[in-house]
Design a protein around this motif. Structure first.
Motif, short mmCIF file in Angstrom:
data_model
loop_
_atom_site.label_atom_id
_atom_site.label_comp_id
_atom_site.label_asym_id
_atom_site.label_seq_id
_atom_site.Cartn_x
_atom_site.Cartn_y
_atom_site.Cartn_z
N VAL A 241 1.18 -1.47 0.03
CA VAL A 241 0.22 -0.12 0.00
C VAL A 241 0.57 1.71 -0.29
O VAL A 241 -0.35 1.71 -0.73
CB VAL A 241 -1.24 -0.22 0.81
N ILE A 242 1.77 0.89 0.86
CA ILE A 242 2.69 2.31 0.99
C ILE A 242 3.70 3.13 0.60
O ILE A 242 4.61 3.45 0.67
CB ILE A 242 2.36 2.93 2.81
N GLY A 243 4.30 1.19 0.48
CA GLY A 243 5.99 1.50 -0.32
C GLY A 243 7.04 1.01 0.61
O GLY A 243 6.35 0.44 2.11
N ASN A 244 8.16 0.72 0.93
CA ASN A 244 9.47 -0.38 1.17
C ASN A 244 10.16 0.82 2.30
O ASN A 244 10.77 -0.21 2.94
CB ASN A 244 10.15 -0.57 1.18
N ASP A 245 9.53 2.13 2.64
CA ASP A 245 10.47 2.94 3.55
C ASP A 245 10.10 3.77 4.48
O ASP A 245 8.76 2.96 4.77
CB ASP A 245 10.12 4.55 2.89
N TYR A 246 11.22 2.56 5.68
CA TYR A 246 10.51 2.61 7.02
C TYR A 246 10.61 3.33 7.81
O TYR A 246 9.98 3.27 8.65
CB TYR A 246 11.66 1.79 7.55
N ARG A 247 10.87 4.65 7.43
CA ARG A 247 10.78 6.03 8.08
C ARG A 247 9.06 5.94 7.67
O ARG A 247 8.81 6.67 9.72
CB ARG A 247 10.95 7.10 7.06
N ILE A 248 7.78 5.63 6.56
CA ILE A 248 6.77 5.26 7.89
C ILE A 248 5.80 3.33 7.76
O ILE A 248 4.86 3.76 8.41
CB ILE A 248 5.97 5.70 6.02
N LEU A 249 7.13 3.23 7.51
CA LEU A 249 6.63 0.98 7.16
C LEU A 249 7.08 1.39 8.99
O LEU A 249 6.04 0.83 9.77
CB LEU A 249 8.19 0.55 6.92
N ILE A 250 7.47 2.21 9.78
CA ILE A 250 8.23 1.47 10.96
C ILE A 250 5.73 1.27 12.37
O ILE A 250 5.59 0.80 12.33
CB ILE A 250 8.49 1.98 11.24
N ALA A 251 5.83 3.04 11.64
CA ALA A 251 4.56 3.26 12.22
C ALA A 251 3.39 2.89 11.93
O ALA A 251 2.25 2.24 12.90
CB ALA A 251 4.43 5.04 12.19
N GLY A 252 3.62 2.30 10.22
CA GLY A 252 2.31 1.96 9.72
C GLY A 252 2.28 0.30 10.23
O GLY A 252 1.20 -0.12 10.65
N SER A 253 3.63 -0.80 10.15
CA SER A 253 3.75 -1.84 11.30
C SER A 253 2.58 -1.48 12.15
O SER A 253 2.10 -2.59 12.88
CB SER A 253 4.54 -1.99 10.80
N PHE A 254 3.02 -0.56 13.45
CA PHE A 254 2.81 -0.88 14.56
C PHE A 254 1.45 -0.82 14.62
O PHE A 254 0.52 -1.73 15.45
CB PHE A 254 3.52 0.23 15.74
N LEU A 255 1.01 0.72 14.36
CA LEU A 255 -1.06 0.91 14.33
C LEU A 255 -1.10 -0.58 13.11
O LEU A 255 -2.94 -0.18 13.52
CB LEU A 255 -0.65 1.77 13.28
N GLY A 256 -0.69 -0.62 12.64
CA GLY A 256 -1.62 -2.00 11.61
C GLY A 256 -1.66 -3.44 12.63
O GLY A 256 -2.61 -3.47 11.74
N GLY A 257 -0.99 -3.41 13.01
CA GLY A 257 -0.39 -4.31 13.75
C GLY A 257 -1.76 -4.56 15.28
O GLY A 257 -2.72 -5.11 15.46
N SER A 258 -1.90 -3.30 15.57
CA SER A 258 -3.28 -3.07 16.70
C SER A 258 -4.39 -3.44 15.86
O SER A 258 -5.25 -3.28 16.99
CB SER A 258 -2.26 -1.54 17.25
N ILE A 259 -4.25 -2.66 15.21
CA ILE A 259 -5.93 -2.56 14.17
C ILE A 259 -6.71 -3.55 13.68
O ILE A 259 -7.73 -4.21 14.54
CB ILE A 259 -5.36 -1.43 13.19
#
Length: 336
Positions: free
Chosen positions: A272-290
């Motif tokens: 969805v958002i790409g491989n850049d870890y600057r966004i992937l770190i927070a996105g993964s945390f929030l996505g896993g929580s949801i």
């Protein structure tokens, strides 16, 4: 460049909105119905069965779902970046197998009756022991072999699973039921100390991982190229491996084995958002929580008043979503 950052902000805002919606759904769903308009009044009055249900059952489960889901998904994102393999997840390295074996030993030998902390402590000790075994067997000539670590982790997982099945085959029916229930995962944890440990460690892991966002981006190019970019890959990989492993160990010790979160969520977010870890770190945390909040809500309401193990729901939901998305994606299993 500005367009990319605006896209990231909108994406994070969308995830935060979904998290809030998931929280409301979780708090209002269950055998005791609580409407959204009643929530402020119930929490303010501090009386009635609705207040007890919210404060003693649903809010603790909600906090634990955020902590465990975020930790597992974040760990998956880290490990997939280290190994440059989207099929790697926190449990691939044998951490869950070690934790499950530790819990099985505690139950079979009656050590779980000593304290309410016995099972989490034995689970975490098993996960930690597996972590050190995998790590030290993977160190060669002062360096850390990524390929060896992955293979050793898989083998240690098989050995731990076999040992656990041996214990299950020689123990009593009651002990067997307890082991099976723990292995399938549950967020039904009433101890506030364990919940606080889970959420504090999850937040600390999230903040710490952000210091390694750029090194993780460099590692996507391979260890050799990352070194040319000035990254100390040996130290970086070791630190990230320990962060991911400890987050997984704490999550497994508190909630049992909950699969698919660390595998599915980071991979879907990459699409969805790409491989850049600057966004992937927070996105993964929030996505896993949801994801875990919604799965837990389904697990405790689908056959109410009974409850399904949350691992059943994450397995079904995660597996089906993963298959559907990958079958339609043109960029299968790419991290670069």
């Amino acid at each position: 460049m500005k367009t990319k950052y605006i896209k990231w902000l909108l994406f994070l805002a969308g995830l935060i909105l979904l998290l809030l919606v998931s929280v409301v759904i979780s708090l209002s769903s269950g055998e005791v119905k609580v409407s959204l308009t009643q929530l402020p009044e119930i929490l303010a009055n501090k009386t009635g069965i609705e207040y007890m249900v919210l404060t003693k059952i649903r809010i603790p489960r909600l906090v634990l779902a955020i902590a465990v889901g975020g930790s597992l998904s974040l760990s998956g994102a880290i490990l997939q970046g280290i190994y440059r393999n989207p099929l790697v997840e926190p449990y691939t390295l044998g951490i869950s197998g070690g934790a499950a074996l530790g819990v099985a030993i505690a139950i079979v030998f009656g050590l779980n009756t000593l304290s309410f902390l016995s099972l989490p402590l034995f689970g975490f000790a098993g996960a930690l022991l597996t972590l050190f075994i995998v790590y030290f067997l993977s160190v060669k000539r002062g360096g850390l072999s990524i390929n060896s670590m992955l293979l050793i982790g898989v083998m240690v997982s098989f050995v731990a699973s076999s040992a656990m099945m041996f214990l299950m085959s020689i123990t009593t029916t009651d002990n067997l039921q307890s082991i099976v229930f723990w292995v399938m995962g549950s967020l039904d944890e009433s101890n506030n100390l364990l919940i606080r440990i889970a959420i504090y460690s999850a937040i600390a892991g999230l903040l710490l991982t952000y210091f390694f966002a750029q090194p993780l981006n460099a590692l996507r190019l391979g260890e050799v190229k990352a070194k040319h970019l000035g990254i100390n890959t040996n130290i970086t990989i070791k630190l990230l491996f320990f962060v991911a492993s400890l987050l997984t160990g704490i999550a497994v010790a508190v909630a049992g084995v909950i699969g698919f979160v660390g595998l599915v969520i980071p991979h879907l977010l990459r699409l969805v958002i790409g491989n850049d870890y600057r966004i992937l770190i927070a996105g993964s945390f929030l996505g896993g929580s949801i994801f875990l909040i919604l799965c837990d809500t389904i697990a405790r309401t689908i056959i109410s008043p009974n409850e399904l193990p949350i691992g059943v729901i994450t397995g079904f939901a995660g597996g089906l979503v993963f298959i559907v998305v990958l079958s339609r994606s043109k960029s299968h299993f790419k991290l670069n």
